[in-house]
Scaffold this active site. Structure first.
Site, PDB file in Angstrom:
ATOM      1  N   ASP A 140       0.854  -1.114  -0.047  1.00  0.00           N
ATOM      2  CA  ASP A 140       0.175   0.015   0.178  1.00  0.00           C
ATOM      3  C   ASP A 140       0.963   1.091   0.007  1.00  0.00           C
ATOM      4  OD1 ASP A 140      -2.455   1.418   0.204  1.00  0.00           O
ATOM      5  OD2 ASP A 140      -3.206   0.625   2.075  1.00  0.00           O
ATOM      6  N   ASP A 201     -10.776   2.642  -3.095  1.00  0.00           N
ATOM      7  CA  ASP A 201     -11.073   1.599  -2.532  1.00  0.00           C
ATOM      8  C   ASP A 201     -12.734   1.014  -2.697  1.00  0.00           C
ATOM      9  OD1 ASP A 201      -8.598   1.569  -1.439  1.00  0.00           O
ATOM     10  OD2 ASP A 201      -9.267   1.922   0.698  1.00  0.00           O
TER      11      ASP A 201
END
Ligand code: A2G
Length: 395
Positions: A140, A201
């Protein structure tokens, strides 16, 4: 990334969308991020038939770490209460079930949820991942300097490679660059990552699925050409089986993710997925579209009256080299009643003069027979629904 891995889009399960950062195992014993969750999911992947359908990677997302590295060694430490047997034990458990083990980390100082990231410890962490028998790494990009990502993500990939353990490398690098208004370098992504997150997301709603579809279609000219064997665009997890999607919206996500050659990473509670949703997730013909060996990502090719046509060239090809196609008619309309729509094959880009043999991928018994290039194809799609067909080109 040409490391021999992810020759078709990776398939598996990851906890983030459904389980987020639930760490209170007293209050939520079945939902907290713990070895129990991953063991239970491993068991269910096998016993419920998902593994046989191709779902392979069991991936731990954020919130698995202790808040601090080990004092003496600087190594990452898994949460001692929630992963009491350690990650090697969990990796063994997953491997003994015939599955593969994935783990999340972050390129920055901290993960998005505030646990320690890899920056300044990249070599040690890559080594630790290899020692833990990790098969898949999601890296990430929270709490990181985006201007160093073009160098830092390849560097971490090189360190993973240097361990000698094959690990799929999933990069979140492009989405963080886009947030700062920079167009990602797709050639670099292809060279250094097996898959990458392009956009926001996913959440548990149809709005979220639709927003991602809109991003992928509006930007398809610059995104679509870069997907292929070993290097995939990732529109984020499959959320069917949760709370937000209707039965037909669940089919819609599955169909569009198959067209997009998207990684099929479920995030749901496999113990509570209803049988009709499980059937969608395990639809062999649709999985075969997703996993088509040509690895060509599909596109939205037409919009008419708020009905979208998405197509993807797939195998088999005929003796003239013409493709077969998966074709999804996606109804974005919400005004009641199934909406009738007509297209001729040619305007959808299906222009073989030999014609196509057509089957409905959600209703296997529905065989539509041979359709020629000049024919008009009629179909009716319910609101927020999808009709999904395979057009097999004739020889
Ligand atoms: O952190 C980020 O938001 C991730 N997004 C998301 O997928 C999840 O891992 C979350 C955990 O804190 C990207 O990687 C783009």
């Amino acid at each position: 990334l040409e490391n021999g891995l992810a020759r078709t889009p990776p398939m598996g399960w990851m906890h983030w969308e459904r389980f987020r950062c639930i760490t209170d195992c007293q209050k939520y014993p079945n939902e907290c991020i713990s070895e129990n969750l991953f063991k239970r999911t491993t068991d269910l992947l096998v016993s419920e038939g998902y593994a046989a359908a191709g779902y392979e990677y069991v991936i731990i997302d954020d919130c698995w770490l202790e808040k601090n590295r080990d004092n003496a060694t600087n190594k990452l430490v898994e949460d001692r209460y929630r992963f009491p047997s350690g990650l090697n034990h969990l990796a063994d458990y997953i491997h003994e079930a015939g599955l593969k083990f994935g783990l999340y980390q972050d390129y920055g100082t901290h993960t998005c949820a505030g646990y320690p990231g890899v920056i300044n410890h990249m070599e040690l962490d890559a080594q630790t991942f290899a020692e833990w028998d990790v098969d898949y790494v999601k890296l990430d990009g929270c709490y990181a300097d985006t201007t160093t990502m073009d160098a830092g993500y390849p560097e971490f990939g090189r360190l993973l490679n240097q361990t000698g353990r094959p690990m799929v490398y999933s990069c979140s690098w492009p989405v963080y660059q886009e947030y700062e208004g920079k167009i990602p370098d797709y050639e670099a992504l292809k060279q250094h990552c097996n898959l990458w997150r392009n956009y926001d997301d996913i959440d548990d709603s149809f709005e979220s699925v639709a927003k991602i579809m809109d991003y992928f279609s509006k930007n398809q000219d610059r995104i679509q050409p870069h997907g292929g064997p070993g290097h995939w665009n990732d529109p984020d997890m499959l959320i069917l089986g949760n709370f937000g999607l209707s039965y037909d919206q669940s089919k819609l996500q599955m169909a569009v993710w198959a067209i997009l050659a998207a990684p099929l990473i479920m995030s749901n509670d496999l113990a509570t997925v209803r049988p009709e949703i499980k059937a969608i997730l395990q639809n062999r013909e649709i999985i075969a579209v997703n996993q088509d060996p040509l690895g060509i990502q599909g596109r939205r090719v037409l919009i008419q009256k708020n009905v979208e046509v998405w197509t993807r060239p797939i195998t088999p090809r005929n003796s003239a080299g013409e493709y077969s196609y998966a074709v999804a008619f996606v109804n974005r309309r919400t005004d009641g009643a199934p909406y009738p729509i007509s297209f001729n094959l040619k305007e959808m880009g299906l222009d073989s003069l030999r014609g196509y043999d057509v089957v409905n991928l959600f209703e296997k018994s529905q065989k539509l027979g041979v359709i020629k290039q000049t024919h008009i194809f009629n179909t009716r799609i319910i609101p927020n629904g999808v009709n999904f067909f395979k057009f097999t080109v004739l020889n």
